[in-house]
Design an enzyme around this catalytic site. Structure first.
Site, short mmCIF file in Angstrom:
data_model
loop_
_atom_site.label_atom_id
_atom_site.label_comp_id
_atom_site.label_asym_id
_atom_site.label_seq_id
_atom_site.Cartn_x
_atom_site.Cartn_y
_atom_site.Cartn_z
N CYS A 116 -11.50 -23.97 8.55
CA CYS A 116 -12.90 -23.92 8.10
C CYS A 116 -13.34 -25.30 7.63
O CYS A 116 -12.73 -25.87 6.72
CB CYS A 116 -13.06 -22.91 6.96
N CYS A 133 -16.97 -25.01 -0.32
CA CYS A 133 -17.12 -23.60 -0.67
C CYS A 133 -16.29 -23.22 -1.89
O CYS A 133 -16.77 -22.55 -2.79
CB CYS A 133 -16.75 -22.73 0.53
N CYS A 139 -11.44 -20.89 -0.58
CA CYS A 139 -10.08 -21.05 -0.05
C CYS A 139 -9.46 -22.30 -0.66
O CYS A 139 -9.45 -23.36 -0.06
CB CYS A 139 -10.10 -21.17 1.47
N CYS A 186 -17.55 -16.67 7.70
CA CYS A 186 -16.35 -16.94 6.90
C CYS A 186 -15.13 -16.46 7.67
O CYS A 186 -15.07 -15.31 8.12
CB CYS A 186 -16.45 -16.23 5.56
N TYR A 245 -4.97 3.22 -14.64
CA TYR A 245 -5.94 2.33 -14.00
C TYR A 245 -6.01 2.67 -12.51
O TYR A 245 -5.87 1.82 -11.63
CB TYR A 245 -5.56 0.86 -14.19
N GLU A 253 -8.73 6.50 -15.27
CA GLU A 253 -9.60 5.37 -14.92
C GLU A 253 -10.83 5.40 -15.83
O GLU A 253 -11.36 6.48 -16.15
CB GLU A 253 -10.02 5.45 -13.45
N ASP A 300 -1.57 -0.22 -12.55
CA ASP A 300 -2.21 -1.25 -11.73
C ASP A 300 -3.42 -1.75 -12.50
O ASP A 300 -4.57 -1.47 -12.15
CB ASP A 300 -2.61 -0.66 -10.37
N CYS A 336 -2.17 -8.08 -10.50
CA CYS A 336 -2.94 -9.11 -9.80
C CYS A 336 -2.93 -10.42 -10.58
O CYS A 336 -3.59 -11.38 -10.18
CB CYS A 336 -4.38 -8.65 -9.56
#
Length: 503
Positions: free
Chosen positions: A80, A86, A89, A172, A336, A357, A411, A438
């Site tokens: 890209c 941007c 990335c 993208c 979660y 949740e 999670d 994450c």
């Protein structure tokens, strides 16, 4: 001249040579100049650069790449041309093999530095990172801001790093090719019907964002315009242009009239087709885990939380299920749980699954998805995990499987698990805890609490869910060791407990 006096003399915009010897958690290059650490966006480990100082602190500073004197052996030509402007990335210029090595090291480093686990411990439990065979075109969701450039031309794209200046992006490479046709159709409609783009500075204009979702299995397409108003003018023309695109299934608009950075408002109106698209996540064989290929269907609305990389999600969730070691007799809590993606996977092999949740729409989606798949052994509760779990644990009237589950799966969002939630998990004493994370920094913090509470770290595996970015997903298995009851003290009141709010 001492390093301290040299640093004091350095000023903003000064040029200096820098060897990049490490990379930070977001993929920024790290190098030292006269004893001072500098963080440099777009610099890679192994680069020798001419740097320009942009911000100076007492012991560290920030700089930008002015010139690459000697490129890193790991540097590649990004596909890209907009990757630096941007900012989406961060590490696309790094070879994919080194991207995986960087992310694997990021997880281990956080587990050592924050979690206090030794290098020797991690050597025993860390498995190789799971990468992608084709690390482009993997995102099934994209949100494009809409605005005007300096010449007043209508543009869609992405925000430049740390700004709200829109970098025009037509296609993208992380998203699906269908996005380009949708953007073109919407912009043509806006120009033809003189529909104004939203202006953040004045709060005027109509179209704020274009949300696109794509089903990798079904090839269904959803388009939702986020608008600064309560009605969408000239919608018939928009429908004419969008409905003819291959796979188009759902067209809607979402109302957001707030002066906020939050993209979606609370009200969504479907104007054509279905209010959702359908997609499937397949259960895959992983390692010693052998199953029949099972597909679970999900209805996905504009506001649904759904993993953006379905290829890697199948690997990640299948691994989480493998770690849970279910035989069909177990009770499982899924904390979660979102729209029930992991819960419904677990229900295939468990006796009973309970999901929690905080988002009301997500719970409704979870119940819908369970019914869609004919799943009757998954029950969902609305509320904060740190509040719902203790109330169930303290109730003597409930099934023992709810108070003392065999497995707990978590999670959590980026901030990790709440302390009360972790305390209750330790009090419940499940045989196994499967932690999907994450953010490896908060993961490391929470794992230390769980291990200090008597659990043993069994397996750690990173997954590249977000190729070419600095983000990494991790799945961890903990098993019950010898629980020291003195370490687990959870004070919970049974007085006036009302369970009706969690149904």
């Amino acid at each position: 001249m001492t390093p301290t006096s040299q640093v004091k003399r350095m000023k903003k915009n000064d040029l200096f040579s820098l060897k990049i010897t490490d990379m930070g958690v977001d993929g920024e290059g790290i190098g030292k100049y006269d004893g001072m650490t500098f963080f440099v966006k777009d610099a890679l480990i192994g680069d020798e650069i001419r740097a320009r100082a942009t911000k100076l602190k007492k012991h560290y500073g920030y700089a930008r790449v002015e010139k690459i004197i000697t490129p890193s052996p790991y540097r590649v030509e990004p596909q890209c041309p907009l990757h630096r402007r941007c900012g989406g990335c961060q590490i696309q210029a790094l070879s994919y093999e080194q991207q995986l090595a960087f992310k694997e090291n990021k997880v281990r480093s956080n587990l050592q530095r924050i979690g206090g686990f030794s290098k020797e411990e991690l050597e025993q439990v860390c498995l190789p990172i799971v990468g992608m065979e084709h690390p482009f075109r993997y995102r099934n969701k994209a949100q494009f801001p809409v605005g005007l450039d300096k010449e007043g031309k209508l543009v869609t794209g992405f925000y430049a790093a740390r700004t709200h200046a829109i970098i025009p992006v037509e296609d993208c490479l992380l998203g699906v090719e269908e996005n380009k046709d949708v953007l073109m159709a919407v912009k043509e409609w806006m120009l033809l019907k003189q529909i104004p783009a939203y202006d953040e500075t004045t709060g005027t204009g109509l179209v704020r964002h274009i949300l696109i979702r794509y089903g990798f299995t079904t090839e269904e397409v959803m388009v939702c315009l986020i608008i600064n108003g309560d009605r969408l003018p000239e919608k018939e023309t928009l429908i004419e242009r969008l409905s003819v695109l291959p796979g188009m299934t759902s067209i809607s608009y979402n109302v957001n009239t707030e002066r906020t950075n939050v993209i979606l408002g609370k009200h969504t109106e479907c104007i054509w087709g279905m209010p959702y698209i359908t997609d499937y996540i397949h259960l895959r064989n992983t390692g010693d885990f052998s199953v029949e290929d099972t597909a679970i269907a999900y209805h996905i609305s504009p506001q649904s939380f759904y993993q953006v990389n379905p290829v890697q999600t199948e690997k990640l969730y299948s691994t989480a299920l493998e770690y849970a070691k279910l035989t069909g007799k177990e009770s499982v809590w899924d904390l979660y749980c979102g729209i029930g993606t992991i819960s419904l996977f677990l229900s295939q092999k468990a006796k009973q699954v309970y999901g929690v949740e905080i988002v009301p729409q997500a719970i409704e989606d979870a119940k819908t998805n369970a019914a869609l798949n004919g799943i009757t052994n998954a029950e969902f509760f609305l509320g904060k995990a740190e509040e719902v779990l203790p109330q169930f644990y303290n109730s003597d009237d409930l099934d023992a499987g709810m108070r003392h589950p065999d497995v707990i799966v978590v999670d959590p969002p980026r901030k990790g698990c709440d302390e009360q939630c972790l305390s209750t998990m330790l009090a419940m004493r499940p045989e196994r805890i499967v932690y999907v994370s994450c953010d490896s920094a908060t993961l490391a913090r929470d794992l230390r609490i769980l291990v200090d509470g008597g659990y043993e770290l069994q397996k750690v595996r990173a997954f590249d869910q977000f190729a070419h970015t600095g983000h990494v997903e991790t799945v961890v298995l903990l098993s019950k060791g010898i629980i020291d009851s003195q370490k687990v003290k959870v004070e919970m009141s049974l007085e006036d407990m009302d369970m009706s709010g969690f149904q």
